[in-house]
Motif scaffolding. Structure first.
Motif, PDB file in Angstrom:
ATOM      1  N   ILE A  81      -9.661  -6.938   1.348  1.00  0.00           N
ATOM      2  CA  ILE A  81      -8.880  -6.138   0.399  1.00  0.00           C
ATOM      3  C   ILE A  81      -9.659  -5.969  -0.901  1.00  0.00           C
ATOM      4  O   ILE A  81      -9.765  -4.859  -1.448  1.00  0.00           O
TER       5      ILE A  81
ATOM      6  N   VAL B  18      -7.030   0.219   2.123  1.00  0.00           N
ATOM      7  CA  VAL B  18      -6.530  -1.143   2.367  1.00  0.00           C
ATOM      8  C   VAL B  18      -5.556  -1.132   3.550  1.00  0.00           C
ATOM      9  O   VAL B  18      -5.616  -2.000   4.429  1.00  0.00           O
ATOM     10  N   LYS B  19      -4.680  -0.140   3.563  1.00  0.00           N
ATOM     11  CA  LYS B  19      -3.704  -0.010   4.662  1.00  0.00           C
ATOM     12  C   LYS B  19      -4.422   0.112   5.998  1.00  0.00           C
ATOM     13  O   LYS B  19      -4.052  -0.543   6.984  1.00  0.00           O
TER      14      LYS B  19
ATOM     15  N   SER C 155       0.832  -1.214   0.000  1.00  0.00           N
ATOM     16  CA  SER C 155       0.000   0.000   0.000  1.00  0.00           C
ATOM     17  C   SER C 155       0.857   1.251   0.000  1.00  0.00           C
ATOM     18  O   SER C 155       0.611   2.190  -0.771  1.00  0.00           O
TER      19      SER C 155
ATOM     20  N   CYS D 235       3.170  -3.832  -7.161  1.00  0.00           N
ATOM     21  CA  CYS D 235       2.559  -4.776  -6.215  1.00  0.00           C
ATOM     22  C   CYS D 235       3.420  -6.024  -6.062  1.00  0.00           C
ATOM     23  O   CYS D 235       3.654  -6.497  -4.936  1.00  0.00           O
TER      24      CYS D 235
ATOM     25  N   PHE E  98      -5.672   2.078  -1.858  1.00  0.00           N
ATOM     26  CA  PHE E  98      -4.695   1.409  -1.002  1.00  0.00           C
ATOM     27  C   PHE E  98      -4.482   2.125   0.335  1.00  0.00           C
ATOM     28  O   PHE E  98      -4.009   1.507   1.288  1.00  0.00           O
ATOM     29  N   ARG E  99      -4.863   3.392   0.428  1.00  0.00           N
ATOM     30  CA  ARG E  99      -4.907   4.027   1.763  1.00  0.00           C
ATOM     31  C   ARG E  99      -5.957   3.328   2.621  1.00  0.00           C
ATOM     32  O   ARG E  99      -5.746   3.086   3.811  1.00  0.00           O
TER      33      ARG E  99
END
Length: 199
Positions: free
Chosen positions: A65, A47-48, A14, A189, A44-45
């Motif tokens: 996710i 997801v983090k 992320s 990734c 992805f912020r």
């Protein structure tokens, strides 16, 4: 690899996407809508943040996710990346740790999902140009350095391909000379997530 180490890898992944937001945007501005970096970083912020939660098994973790990306990433990237992680998750029902064989199977299922969803093939100038060769390399048990080198080569090679999918396809010959943004984000990734599996 246990759940906590996997969560650390996802946080690392992320952060890598977030750090490359501007470059991904520049790549997409050349042949697409110019929003790939923003959309991916936004997703992805989230997801983090989701890695602060606890999950009973890896299927639950990777489903989270998937749903986070589908809900938060705009354009084609959300459904494609979301599908990858959803299919990846389905291979891990009841699993609480990951080894190389499980990872290779889950990764392959994820790539199959992307191909099914996006209808892209090798040579269309998409993320599939990176993901499919890496999937085959994982099945053939190449080591991490070889896989990373392959992923980078395939990502760079999209520069010489005429786009046949997505908005870039409208540019025809003018899409040649530019790296595909999805191929680049896929490379990022892989670069930030696969190494620990090997160790």
């Amino acid at each position: 690899m246990d759940k906590e180490k996997i969560k650390d890898r996802i946080v690392n992944l992320s952060n890598t996407i977030i750090e490359n937001e501007e470059y991904l945007t520049d790549l997409d501005r050349a042949i697409g809508d110019g929003d790939h970096g923003y959309n991916m970083a936004k997703g992805f912020r989230k997801v983090k943040d989701a890695m602060n939660e606890d999950y009973k098994d890896l299927k639950t973790l990777f489903n989270k996710i998937a749903m986070t990306l589908i809900s938060n990433v705009g354009g084609a990237s959300g459904p494609l990346y979301g599908t990858f992680f959803m299919k990846f998750a389905q291979s891990l029902d009841g699993e609480i740790s990951l080894n190389k064989d499980l990872f290779a199977k889950a990764f392959s299922d994820g790539v199959d999902g992307v191909i099914m969803r996006g209808k892209a093939q090798i040579g269309d100038k998409t993320m599939v140009d990176v993901l499919l060769p890496v999937s085959e390399a994982l099945k053939n048990e190449l080591d991490f350095d070889e896989i990373l080198k392959l992923a980078e080569e395939k990502m760079e090679a999209t520069k010489d391909i005429k786009a046949r999918k997505g908005r870039a396809a409208y540019l025809g010959e003018r899409s040649i000379g530019h790296i595909d943004p999805g191929a680049y984000s896929s490379f990022l990734c892989i670069k930030s997530a696969i190494g620990e599996i090997d160790g």
